[in-house]
Motif scaffolding. Structure first.
Motif, PDB file in Angstrom:
ATOM      1  N   THR A  89       0.825  -1.212   0.000  1.00  0.00           N
ATOM      2  CA  THR A  89       0.000   0.000   0.000  1.00  0.00           C
ATOM      3  C   THR A  89       0.859   1.262   0.000  1.00  0.00           C
ATOM      4  OG1 THR A  89      -0.128  -0.155   2.409  1.00  0.00           O
ATOM      5  CG2 THR A  89      -1.952  -1.082   1.149  1.00  0.00           C
ATOM      6  N   MET A  90       0.225   2.342  -0.430  1.00  0.00           N
ATOM      7  CA  MET A  90       0.822   3.670  -0.374  1.00  0.00           C
ATOM      8  C   MET A  90       0.118   4.466   0.719  1.00  0.00           C
ATOM      9  SD  MET A  90       3.212   4.185  -2.752  1.00  0.00           S
ATOM     10  CE  MET A  90       3.775   3.488  -4.314  1.00  0.00           C
ATOM     11  N   CYS A 119       9.471   9.088  -1.164  1.00  0.00           N
ATOM     12  CA  CYS A 119       8.072   9.174  -1.587  1.00  0.00           C
ATOM     13  C   CYS A 119       7.987   9.049  -3.094  1.00  0.00           C
ATOM     14  CB  CYS A 119       7.446  10.491  -1.130  1.00  0.00           C
ATOM     15  SG  CYS A 119       8.106  11.941  -1.998  1.00  0.00           S
ATOM     16  N   VAL A 120       6.790   8.855  -3.599  1.00  0.00           N
ATOM     17  CA  VAL A 120       6.533   8.852  -5.040  1.00  0.00           C
ATOM     18  C   VAL A 120       5.478   9.911  -5.320  1.00  0.00           C
ATOM     19  CG1 VAL A 120       7.138   6.429  -5.326  1.00  0.00           C
ATOM     20  CG2 VAL A 120       4.784   7.044  -4.800  1.00  0.00           C
ATOM     21  N   MET A 121       5.561  10.469  -6.502  1.00  0.00           N
ATOM     22  CA  MET A 121       4.610  11.494  -6.913  1.00  0.00           C
ATOM     23  C   MET A 121       3.732  10.918  -8.023  1.00  0.00           C
ATOM     24  SD  MET A 121       5.286  14.326  -5.166  1.00  0.00           S
ATOM     25  CE  MET A 121       4.693  15.673  -6.172  1.00  0.00           C
ATOM     26  N   PRO A 122       2.432  10.872  -7.816  1.00  0.00           N
ATOM     27  CA  PRO A 122       1.538  10.399  -8.887  1.00  0.00           C
ATOM     28  C   PRO A 122       1.731  11.230 -10.147  1.00  0.00           C
ATOM     29  CG  PRO A 122       0.359  10.613  -6.804  1.00  0.00           C
ATOM     30  CD  PRO A 122       1.703  11.247  -6.595  1.00  0.00           C
ATOM     31  N   ARG A 123       1.850  10.573 -11.299  1.00  0.00           N
ATOM     32  CA  ARG A 123       2.132  11.287 -12.541  1.00  0.00           C
ATOM     33  C   ARG A 123       0.979  12.180 -12.971  1.00  0.00           C
ATOM     34  NH1 ARG A 123       5.524   7.133 -16.473  1.00  0.00           N
ATOM     35  NH2 ARG A 123       7.159   6.631 -14.958  1.00  0.00           N
ATOM     36  N   THR A 124      -0.212  11.888 -12.481  1.00  0.00           N
ATOM     37  CA  THR A 124      -1.382  12.677 -12.866  1.00  0.00           C
ATOM     38  C   THR A 124      -1.551  13.921 -12.011  1.00  0.00           C
ATOM     39  OG1 THR A 124      -2.771  11.334 -11.401  1.00  0.00           O
ATOM     40  CG2 THR A 124      -2.601  10.652 -13.718  1.00  0.00           C
ATOM     41  N   LYS A 125      -0.660  14.104 -11.018  1.00  0.00           N
ATOM     42  CA  LYS A 125      -0.785  15.234 -10.104  1.00  0.00           C
ATOM     43  C   LYS A 125       0.534  15.995 -10.022  1.00  0.00           C
ATOM     44  CE  LYS A 125      -4.141  12.916  -7.064  1.00  0.00           C
ATOM     45  NZ  LYS A 125      -4.438  12.507  -5.665  1.00  0.00           N
ATOM     46  N   LYS A 126       0.429  17.304  -9.826  1.00  0.00           N
ATOM     47  CA  LYS A 126       1.611  18.107  -9.606  1.00  0.00           C
ATOM     48  C   LYS A 126       2.071  18.006  -8.155  1.00  0.00           C
ATOM     49  CE  LYS A 126       0.665  21.490 -13.242  1.00  0.00           C
ATOM     50  NZ  LYS A 126       0.457  22.928 -13.560  1.00  0.00           N
ATOM     51  N   PHE A 131       3.806   7.709   0.257  1.00  0.00           N
ATOM     52  CA  PHE A 131       4.938   7.003   0.849  1.00  0.00           C
ATOM     53  C   PHE A 131       4.656   5.499   0.869  1.00  0.00           C
ATOM     54  CE2 PHE A 131       5.257  11.300   2.290  1.00  0.00           C
ATOM     55  CZ  PHE A 131       6.615  11.561   2.396  1.00  0.00           C
ATOM     56  N   PRO A 132       5.457   4.696   0.148  1.00  0.00           N
ATOM     57  CA  PRO A 132       5.269   3.247   0.190  1.00  0.00           C
ATOM     58  C   PRO A 132       5.357   2.732   1.629  1.00  0.00           C
ATOM     59  CG  PRO A 132       6.733   3.850  -1.605  1.00  0.00           C
ATOM     60  CD  PRO A 132       6.531   5.094  -0.786  1.00  0.00           C
ATOM     61  N   ALA A 133       4.350   1.960   2.037  1.00  0.00           N
ATOM     62  CA  ALA A 133       4.254   1.525   3.432  1.00  0.00           C
ATOM     63  C   ALA A 133       5.357   0.555   3.829  1.00  0.00           C
ATOM     64  CB  ALA A 133       2.883   0.890   3.684  1.00  0.00           C
ATOM     65  N   TRP A 134       5.926  -0.167   2.866  1.00  0.00           N
ATOM     66  CA  TRP A 134       6.909  -1.200   3.207  1.00  0.00           C
ATOM     67  C   TRP A 134       8.135  -0.619   3.919  1.00  0.00           C
ATOM     68  CZ3 TRP A 134      11.978  -1.283   1.721  1.00  0.00           C
ATOM     69  CH2 TRP A 134      12.354  -0.416   0.685  1.00  0.00           C
ATOM     70  N   GLN A 135       8.464   0.653   3.616  1.00  0.00           N
ATOM     71  CA  GLN A 135       9.699   1.226   4.163  1.00  0.00           C
ATOM     72  C   GLN A 135       9.635   1.506   5.659  1.00  0.00           C
ATOM     73  OE1 GLN A 135      10.481   5.348   2.706  1.00  0.00           O
ATOM     74  NE2 GLN A 135       8.343   5.303   2.006  1.00  0.00           N
ATOM     75  N   PHE A 136       8.445   1.355   6.268  1.00  0.00           N
ATOM     76  CA  PHE A 136       8.302   1.605   7.698  1.00  0.00           C
ATOM     77  C   PHE A 136       8.268   0.310   8.516  1.00  0.00           C
ATOM     78  CE2 PHE A 136       6.207   5.142   5.449  1.00  0.00           C
ATOM     79  CZ  PHE A 136       7.080   6.155   5.831  1.00  0.00           C
ATOM     80  N   VAL A 137       8.559  -0.820   7.865  1.00  0.00           N
ATOM     81  CA  VAL A 137       8.581  -2.113   8.548  1.00  0.00           C
ATOM     82  C   VAL A 137      10.007  -2.416   9.005  1.00  0.00           C
ATOM     83  CG1 VAL A 137       8.191  -4.605   8.296  1.00  0.00           C
ATOM     84  CG2 VAL A 137       6.627  -2.973   7.200  1.00  0.00           C
ATOM     85  N   ASP A 138      10.182  -2.716  10.274  1.00  0.00           N
ATOM     86  CA  ASP A 138      11.499  -3.056  10.807  1.00  0.00           C
ATOM     87  C   ASP A 138      12.089  -4.264  10.075  1.00  0.00           C
ATOM     88  OD1 ASP A 138      12.700  -1.418  12.630  1.00  0.00           O
ATOM     89  OD2 ASP A 138      11.954  -2.445  14.407  1.00  0.00           O
ATOM     90  N   PRO A 139      13.398  -4.300   9.798  1.00  0.00           N
ATOM     91  CA  PRO A 139      14.426  -3.318  10.177  1.00  0.00           C
ATOM     92  C   PRO A 139      14.709  -2.269   9.101  1.00  0.00           C
ATOM     93  CG  PRO A 139      15.484  -5.248   9.293  1.00  0.00           C
ATOM     94  CD  PRO A 139      13.988  -5.522   9.224  1.00  0.00           C
ATOM     95  N   VAL A 140      13.790  -2.099   8.150  1.00  0.00           N
ATOM     96  CA  VAL A 140      14.035  -1.226   7.004  1.00  0.00           C
ATOM     97  C   VAL A 140      14.415   0.199   7.395  1.00  0.00           C
ATOM     98  CG1 VAL A 140      13.026  -0.231   4.913  1.00  0.00           C
ATOM     99  CG2 VAL A 140      12.593  -2.631   5.490  1.00  0.00           C
TER     100      VAL A 140
END
Length: 222
Positions: A89-90, A119-126, A131-140
């Motif tokens: 998820t994002m 983070c990632v920026m949706p291409r359809t929006k300025k 923020f991809p949720a995976w990066q908040f999982v330990d030990p990341v």
């Protein structure tokens, strides 16, 4: 007295994984490594003993190391909440602030700027950072800044692609999965050769991802 030689330094993620029952390696080996690192650090403080009692020096060393090992960073997963699979998820900035109990959006944006998260920026929006949720999982959280540092110069959308794309060098696992030691929730099965990589010690998994990130970063520089 013969001092114990310096061994692989246990990360905060390793130690918290042992405490929470999620450590995939040998916990007895990890404890020995922790004890060895304390002996080495105490030996480095020996010159200070001329002016201070040994118990005072030892207390400061133990306090510092236990703080590093056991106290969660601001952006790490809440204690006891590590999942068995990696989320795909994002999260909106507001969701990250609420879940990670940050003080303000500016704190999260500072982490983004400093390369502690991405983070990632949706291409359809300025606007509209996600923020991809995976990066908040330990030990990341404790490993991610080192990888992002190797990807400096890579376009923002390419950073996300790097982390979530399966790699031949990782037996068709993605760098995100290898960092976390967990498969993405969308992966239907984990063959034995992939499970072996996911169960490697944190330092070894980080090393493999850093090698790929270094190649990707150098490729963009060239």
């Amino acid at each position: 007295m013969e001092l114990v030689s310096k061994k692989r330094v246990a990360t905060s993620g390793d130690v918290r994984a042992v405490v929470n029952g999620n450590y995939r390696g040998d916990p007895h080996r990890l404890i020995k490594d922790m004890a060895s690192s304390l002996v080495v650090e105490l030996s480095d403080q020996l010159p200070a003993l001329a002016d201070r009692p040994i118990w005072s020096v030892a207390l400061k060393v133990f306090e510092r190391r236990l703080e590093d090992w056991l106290v969660c960073d601001d952006v790490s997963a809440p204690e006891g909440m590590k999942p068995s699979v990696l989320p795909v998820t994002m999260l909106s900035p507001a969701e990250v602030v609420a879940r990670q109990k940050l003080s303000a959006l500016t704190t999260l944006y500072r982490y983004d700027k400093d390369g502690k998260v991405y983070c990632v920026m949706p291409r359809t929006k300025k606007n509209g950072r996600l923020f991809p949720a995976w990066q908040f999982v330990d030990p990341v959280p404790s490993l991610l800044p080192q990888v992002i540092a190797e990807l400096r110069g890579v376009m923002q959308f390419e950073i996300h692609a790097f982390f979530v794309t399966q790699q031949d060098e990782l037996n068709e696992l993605s760098p995100a999965e290898v960092l976390a030691g967990l498969p993405f929730e969308t992966r239907h099965e984990v063959p034995a050769e992939q499970a072996r990589i996911l169960s490697l010690p944190v330092a070894e998994r980080l090393k493999r991802v850093l090698e790929l990130a270094r190649e990707a970063g150098q490729g963009m520089a060239d």
